[in-house]
Design a protein around this motif. Sequence first.
Motif, PDB file in Angstrom:
ATOM      1  N   CYS A   1       0.847  -1.183   0.000  1.00 46.03           N
ATOM      2  CA  CYS A   1       0.000   0.000   0.000  1.00 46.03           C
ATOM      3  C   CYS A   1       0.888   1.240   0.000  1.00 46.03           C
ATOM      4  O   CYS A   1       1.854   1.326   0.766  1.00 46.03           O
ATOM      5  CB  CYS A   1      -0.907  -0.005   1.232  1.00 46.03           C
ATOM      6  SG  CYS A   1      -1.956   1.467   1.362  1.00 46.03           S
ATOM      7  N   THR A   2       0.560   2.197  -0.849  1.00 46.26           N
ATOM      8  CA  THR A   2       1.381   3.407  -0.953  1.00 46.26           C
ATOM      9  C   THR A   2       1.170   4.358   0.226  1.00 46.26           C
ATOM     10  O   THR A   2       1.929   5.297   0.395  1.00 46.26           O
ATOM     11  CB  THR A   2       1.094   4.151  -2.269  1.00 46.26           C
ATOM     12  OG1 THR A   2      -0.305   4.449  -2.345  1.00 46.26           O
ATOM     13  CG2 THR A   2       1.508   3.316  -3.460  1.00 46.26           C
ATOM     14  N   HIS A   3       0.159   4.113   1.035  1.00 47.96           N
ATOM     15  CA  HIS A   3      -0.083   4.973   2.200  1.00 47.96           C
ATOM     16  C   HIS A   3       0.865   4.630   3.346  1.00 47.96           C
ATOM     17  O   HIS A   3       1.593   5.468   3.841  1.00 47.96           O
ATOM     18  CB  HIS A   3      -1.539   4.874   2.656  1.00 47.96           C
ATOM     19  CG  HIS A   3      -1.786   5.525   3.974  1.00 47.96           C
ATOM     20  ND1 HIS A   3      -2.187   4.809   5.085  1.00 47.96           N
ATOM     21  CD2 HIS A   3      -1.661   6.806   4.382  1.00 47.96           C
ATOM     22  CE1 HIS A   3      -2.305   5.642   6.108  1.00 47.96           C
ATOM     23  NE2 HIS A   3      -1.993   6.856   5.723  1.00 47.96           N
TER      24      HIS A   3
ATOM     25  N   CYS B   1      -7.021  -1.849   1.457  1.00 54.86           N
ATOM     26  CA  CYS B   1      -5.925  -2.100   2.391  1.00 54.86           C
ATOM     27  C   CYS B   1      -6.494  -2.491   3.767  1.00 54.86           C
ATOM     28  O   CYS B   1      -7.393  -1.818   4.273  1.00 54.86           O
ATOM     29  CB  CYS B   1      -5.046  -0.861   2.509  1.00 54.86           C
ATOM     30  SG  CYS B   1      -3.674  -1.089   3.660  1.00 54.86           S
ATOM     31  N   PRO B   2      -5.950  -3.545   4.381  1.00 55.85           N
ATOM     32  CA  PRO B   2      -6.485  -3.981   5.676  1.00 55.85           C
ATOM     33  C   PRO B   2      -6.140  -3.044   6.832  1.00 55.85           C
ATOM     34  O   PRO B   2      -6.773  -3.104   7.875  1.00 55.85           O
ATOM     35  CB  PRO B   2      -5.830  -5.350   5.877  1.00 55.85           C
ATOM     36  CG  PRO B   2      -4.556  -5.269   5.112  1.00 55.85           C
ATOM     37  CD  PRO B   2      -4.864  -4.409   3.915  1.00 55.85           C
TER      38      PRO B   2
ATOM     39  N   LYS C   1      -3.330  -9.054   1.924  1.00 51.86           N
ATOM     40  CA  LYS C   1      -4.042  -9.354   3.173  1.00 51.86           C
ATOM     41  C   LYS C   1      -5.379  -8.623   3.228  1.00 51.86           C
ATOM     42  O   LYS C   1      -6.132  -8.786   4.178  1.00 51.86           O
ATOM     43  CB  LYS C   1      -3.199  -8.926   4.376  1.00 51.86           C
ATOM     44  CG  LYS C   1      -1.906  -9.677   4.529  1.00 51.86           C
ATOM     45  CD  LYS C   1      -1.128  -9.141   5.709  1.00 51.86           C
ATOM     46  CE  LYS C   1       0.214  -9.808   5.840  1.00 51.86           C
ATOM     47  NZ  LYS C   1       0.999  -9.208   6.940  1.00 51.86           N
ATOM     48  N   GLY C   2      -5.657  -7.813   2.209  1.00 50.16           N
ATOM     49  CA  GLY C   2      -6.872  -7.006   2.186  1.00 50.16           C
ATOM     50  C   GLY C   2      -8.053  -7.736   1.571  1.00 50.16           C
ATOM     51  O   GLY C   2      -8.062  -8.965   1.452  1.00 50.16           O
ATOM     52  N   THR C   3      -9.042  -6.950   1.178  1.00 49.59           N
ATOM     53  CA  THR C   3     -10.265  -7.490   0.582  1.00 49.59           C
ATOM     54  C   THR C   3     -10.539  -6.785  -0.741  1.00 49.59           C
ATOM     55  O   THR C   3      -9.917  -5.775  -1.064  1.00 49.59           O
ATOM     56  CB  THR C   3     -11.468  -7.274   1.522  1.00 49.59           C
ATOM     57  OG1 THR C   3     -11.599  -5.869   1.775  1.00 49.59           O
ATOM     58  CG2 THR C   3     -11.300  -8.016   2.834  1.00 49.59           C
ATOM     59  N   ILE C   4     -11.515  -7.304  -1.465  1.00 47.43           N
ATOM     60  CA  ILE C   4     -11.992  -6.680  -2.691  1.00 47.43           C
ATOM     61  C   ILE C   4     -13.421  -6.228  -2.433  1.00 47.43           C
ATOM     62  O   ILE C   4     -14.257  -7.023  -2.000  1.00 47.43           O
ATOM     63  CB  ILE C   4     -11.957  -7.665  -3.887  1.00 47.43           C
ATOM     64  CG1 ILE C   4     -10.562  -8.268  -4.061  1.00 47.43           C
ATOM     65  CG2 ILE C   4     -12.439  -6.985  -5.156  1.00 47.43           C
ATOM     66  CD1 ILE C   4      -9.463  -7.257  -4.327  1.00 47.43           C
TER      67      ILE C   4
END
Length: 106
Positions: A48-50, A68-69, A57-60
């Motif tokens: 993640c760029t943040h 991003c989780p 590990k995230g979701t759609i």
Amino acid sequence: MDWIKIFETPAAAENALPENLPRLLVVHGRRICLVRRQGKLFAVQDKCTHNGESLSKGTINYLGEVVCPLHQYQFNLKTGRECSQRSHDLECFAIRESEEGVFISA
């Protein structure tokens, strides 16, 4: 640009990747988040760029964005764009499918 085979056949990719479930793929030491959505494969950088969390590990979500989780930043799978433009966009990787297999640009 090199094309790296990641699956022997499109059917093998379909069997290995459940719909809308991000998976981590490491190609030449690069971490890539791989997603199958509506029968199509998408590949974006896994970081993640943040804040650097692993997007695999995230979701759609229902819009087809990887979420991003850690802080729920949302990125478009097709363009890599962070949907609220609060962070830099993700690097995207091209996917090519043929009878010879499934390949990713790296």
